[in-house]
Design a protein around this motif. Structure first.
Motif, PDB file in Angstrom:
ATOM      1  N   CYS A  17       0.846  -1.189   0.000  1.00  0.00           N
ATOM      2  CA  CYS A  17       0.000   0.000   0.000  1.00  0.00           C
ATOM      3  C   CYS A  17       0.885   1.244   0.000  1.00  0.00           C
ATOM      4  O   CYS A  17       1.919   1.281   0.670  1.00  0.00           O
ATOM      5  CB  CYS A  17      -0.914   0.024   1.227  1.00  0.00           C
ATOM      6  SG  CYS A  17      -2.047  -1.370   1.317  1.00  0.00           S
ATOM      7  N   ILE A  18       0.466   2.252  -0.742  1.00  0.00           N
ATOM      8  CA  ILE A  18       1.216   3.502  -0.831  1.00  0.00           C
ATOM      9  C   ILE A  18       0.341   4.627  -0.298  1.00  0.00           C
ATOM     10  O   ILE A  18      -0.774   4.842  -0.784  1.00  0.00           O
ATOM     11  CB  ILE A  18       1.638   3.798  -2.282  1.00  0.00           C
ATOM     12  CG1 ILE A  18       2.523   2.677  -2.830  1.00  0.00           C
ATOM     13  CG2 ILE A  18       2.357   5.136  -2.371  1.00  0.00           C
ATOM     14  CD1 ILE A  18       2.922   2.869  -4.274  1.00  0.00           C
ATOM     15  N   ALA A  19       0.851   5.343   0.704  1.00  0.00           N
ATOM     16  CA  ALA A  19       0.113   6.456   1.306  1.00  0.00           C
ATOM     17  C   ALA A  19       0.761   7.776   0.923  1.00  0.00           C
ATOM     18  O   ALA A  19       1.989   7.895   0.892  1.00  0.00           O
ATOM     19  CB  ALA A  19       0.080   6.310   2.821  1.00  0.00           C
ATOM     20  N   GLN A  21       0.900  12.005   1.662  1.00  0.00           N
ATOM     21  CA  GLN A  21       0.557  13.109   2.546  1.00  0.00           C
ATOM     22  C   GLN A  21       1.577  14.217   2.368  1.00  0.00           C
ATOM     23  O   GLN A  21       2.687  13.993   1.876  1.00  0.00           O
ATOM     24  CB  GLN A  21       0.512  12.660   4.005  1.00  0.00           C
ATOM     25  CG  GLN A  21       1.849  12.157   4.555  1.00  0.00           C
ATOM     26  CD  GLN A  21       1.715  11.620   5.952  1.00  0.00           C
ATOM     27  OE1 GLN A  21       1.635  10.419   6.155  1.00  0.00           O
ATOM     28  NE2 GLN A  21       1.693  12.502   6.925  1.00  0.00           N
ATOM     29  N   ALA A  23       4.461  16.699   3.260  1.00  0.00           N
ATOM     30  CA  ALA A  23       5.586  16.723   4.181  1.00  0.00           C
ATOM     31  C   ALA A  23       5.847  18.166   4.619  1.00  0.00           C
ATOM     32  O   ALA A  23       5.509  19.112   3.900  1.00  0.00           O
ATOM     33  CB  ALA A  23       6.832  16.136   3.512  1.00  0.00           C
ATOM     34  N   MET A  42      -4.755   6.507   0.200  1.00  0.00           N
ATOM     35  CA  MET A  42      -4.032   5.232   0.251  1.00  0.00           C
ATOM     36  C   MET A  42      -4.273   4.475  -1.055  1.00  0.00           C
ATOM     37  O   MET A  42      -5.405   4.073  -1.354  1.00  0.00           O
ATOM     38  CB  MET A  42      -4.514   4.396   1.436  1.00  0.00           C
ATOM     39  CG  MET A  42      -3.755   3.089   1.619  1.00  0.00           C
ATOM     40  SD  MET A  42      -2.175   3.299   2.438  1.00  0.00           S
ATOM     41  CE  MET A  42      -2.725   3.615   4.124  1.00  0.00           C
ATOM     42  N   LEU A  62       5.168  13.390   1.030  1.00  0.00           N
ATOM     43  CA  LEU A  62       5.720  12.238   1.728  1.00  0.00           C
ATOM     44  C   LEU A  62       5.018  10.984   1.217  1.00  0.00           C
ATOM     45  O   LEU A  62       3.804  10.853   1.314  1.00  0.00           O
ATOM     46  CB  LEU A  62       5.521  12.374   3.238  1.00  0.00           C
ATOM     47  CG  LEU A  62       5.970  11.171   4.091  1.00  0.00           C
ATOM     48  CD1 LEU A  62       7.470  10.944   3.949  1.00  0.00           C
ATOM     49  CD2 LEU A  62       5.593  11.378   5.556  1.00  0.00           C
ATOM     50  N   ILE A  63       5.800  10.066   0.645  1.00  0.00           N
ATOM     51  CA  ILE A  63       5.274   8.822   0.088  1.00  0.00           C
ATOM     52  C   ILE A  63       5.720   7.661   0.981  1.00  0.00           C
ATOM     53  O   ILE A  63       6.911   7.439   1.160  1.00  0.00           O
ATOM     54  CB  ILE A  63       5.769   8.612  -1.349  1.00  0.00           C
ATOM     55  CG1 ILE A  63       5.338   9.800  -2.232  1.00  0.00           C
ATOM     56  CG2 ILE A  63       5.242   7.297  -1.917  1.00  0.00           C
ATOM     57  CD1 ILE A  63       5.917   9.767  -3.617  1.00  0.00           C
ATOM     58  N   THR A  64       4.763   6.941   1.547  1.00  0.00           N
ATOM     59  CA  THR A  64       5.056   5.862   2.492  1.00  0.00           C
ATOM     60  C   THR A  64       4.523   4.541   1.959  1.00  0.00           C
ATOM     61  O   THR A  64       3.386   4.471   1.493  1.00  0.00           O
ATOM     62  CB  THR A  64       4.422   6.157   3.864  1.00  0.00           C
ATOM     63  OG1 THR A  64       4.802   7.465   4.298  1.00  0.00           O
ATOM     64  CG2 THR A  64       4.881   5.127   4.894  1.00  0.00           C
ATOM     65  N   GLU A  65       5.357   3.502   2.015  1.00  0.00           N
ATOM     66  CA  GLU A  65       4.939   2.169   1.613  1.00  0.00           C
ATOM     67  C   GLU A  65       4.627   1.338   2.854  1.00  0.00           C
ATOM     68  O   GLU A  65       5.373   1.361   3.837  1.00  0.00           O
ATOM     69  CB  GLU A  65       6.038   1.470   0.804  1.00  0.00           C
ATOM     70  CG  GLU A  65       6.274   2.056  -0.579  1.00  0.00           C
ATOM     71  CD  GLU A  65       7.277   1.242  -1.370  1.00  0.00           C
ATOM     72  OE1 GLU A  65       7.862   0.295  -0.794  1.00  0.00           O
ATOM     73  OE2 GLU A  65       7.494   1.550  -2.553  1.00  0.00           O
ATOM     74  N   TYR A  66       3.541   0.567   2.792  1.00  0.00           N
ATOM     75  CA  TYR A  66       3.156  -0.341   3.867  1.00  0.00           C
ATOM     76  C   TYR A  66       3.069  -1.757   3.302  1.00  0.00           C
ATOM     77  O   TYR A  66       2.429  -1.968   2.262  1.00  0.00           O
ATOM     78  CB  TYR A  66       1.798   0.050   4.460  1.00  0.00           C
ATOM     79  CG  TYR A  66       1.785   1.391   5.160  1.00  0.00           C
ATOM     80  CD1 TYR A  66       2.113   1.496   6.511  1.00  0.00           C
ATOM     81  CD2 TYR A  66       1.441   2.550   4.468  1.00  0.00           C
ATOM     82  CE1 TYR A  66       2.096   2.726   7.157  1.00  0.00           C
ATOM     83  CE2 TYR A  66       1.431   3.782   5.112  1.00  0.00           C
ATOM     84  CZ  TYR A  66       1.753   3.863   6.452  1.00  0.00           C
ATOM     85  OH  TYR A  66       1.746   5.070   7.084  1.00  0.00           O
ATOM     86  N   SER A 230      16.854   3.441  -4.123  1.00  0.00           N
ATOM     87  CA  SER A 230      16.174   3.627  -2.841  1.00  0.00           C
ATOM     88  C   SER A 230      15.854   5.080  -2.544  1.00  0.00           C
ATOM     89  O   SER A 230      15.157   5.379  -1.575  1.00  0.00           O
ATOM     90  CB  SER A 230      17.041   3.057  -1.705  1.00  0.00           C
ATOM     91  OG  SER A 230      18.183   3.877  -1.486  1.00  0.00           O
TER      92      SER A 230
END
Length: 273
Positions: A17-19, A21, A23, A42, A62-66, A230
């Motif tokens: 999952c990519i969220a 928001q 930064a 999401m 801000l890109i966050t992977e879950y 990365s």
């Protein structure tokens, strides 16, 4: 405005999952408008998308992977495209055609422009090259900052570029003749972006490549940020070229059987932070 799209189809057992928001970097604000089936910005499956509207200046996402712990996953792609709102999106848009005199001059113009790269390389200092690669593509010495000089730059065109310094976020966009990055601060550039600006920018093509430590060449794409696998690898080498687009072929004949009314123009542009 930009569109963020989930561009992968991972196995269900190894889903990612990519969220998205905002930064706390930059002075601008970004509003998110999720597509159908997307909750809380999401992205979870192929085709999920979110529209981002930037206001008030430069901003950062801000890109966050879950993903599940202790589960081997495949890399996923997040595609980011700028939504074009220029006259080029009109169905009947016709680019301005230069007068015959200008076309005649362009055919005799030099194919290669002269670009001088001056960069500060870790433990080496300032190094300058002309129409060549700056830095060592196979080395580890950081290219901590650089300046692009375009001595024979014609009117109506310029090169804009920006960088992201590790731990400090994106820098301001600058034009040829200006330095971006740092000197003698033991910092690394982890992303770079280039674009052509000016009324004559469509007459030129921007090419080149960037190399981040431990990885291969990455082609420079106008108006798109480039970074390592990365996102943390330091920039070690850079090469840039700007070439006039000289058209010498006869114009294409338009058949009466064609239907211009249903012809569409692909006007997507990659993101430049």
């Amino acid at each position: 405005m930009y569109i963020f799209r989930y561009a992968s189809q991972p196995v269900a057992e190894r889903s990612v999952c990519i969220a998205l928001q905002q930064a706390p970097l930059g002075k601008g604000v970004i509003d998110f408008f999720p597509g159908e089936g997307v909750s809380k910005n999401m992205l979870t499956k192929l085709g999920d998308c979110v529209i981002g509207r930037v206001k008030g200046g430069v901003t950062t996402v801000l890109i966050t992977e879950y993903y599940l712990a202790d589960v081997e996953i495949d890399p996923v792609d997040l595609r980011i495209d700028r939504i074009d709102t220029s006259p080029a999106i009109m169905r009947n848009f016709t680019p301005a055609v230069p007068p015959p005199e200008a076309v005649a001059l362009s055919k005799t113009a030099p194919r290669n422009t002269t670009l001088k790269l001056t960069g500060h390389i870790e433990k080496v200092g300032d190094v300058s090259v002309t129409n060549q690669c700056l830095g060592d593509e196979t080395g580890q010495a950081r290219l901590e900052g650089f300046c692009v000089t375009w001595d024979n730059k014609p009117h109506g065109i310029d090169l804009a570029y920006t960088t992201t310094i590790a731990g400090a976020g994106p820098s301001q966009k600058v034009l040829t003749g200006s330095f971006t990055g740092a000197r003698n601060k033991a910092t690394a550039l982890v992303a770079v972006g280039f674009s052509l600006i000016g009324p004559d920018r469509a007459q030129y093509e921007l090419t080149g490549h960037a190399v981040f430590a431990g990885s291969g060449r990455q082609a420079i794409v106008a108006e798109q940020m480039i970074f390592g696998p990365s996102g943390n690898e330091p920039l070690v080498a850079l090469q840039i070229s700007i070439t006039p687009k000289t058209e010498i072929n006869a114009p294409r004949h338009t058949s009466l059987r064609e239907k211009p009314a249903i012809t569409q123009t692909d006007s997507n542009i990659g993101q430049l932070a």
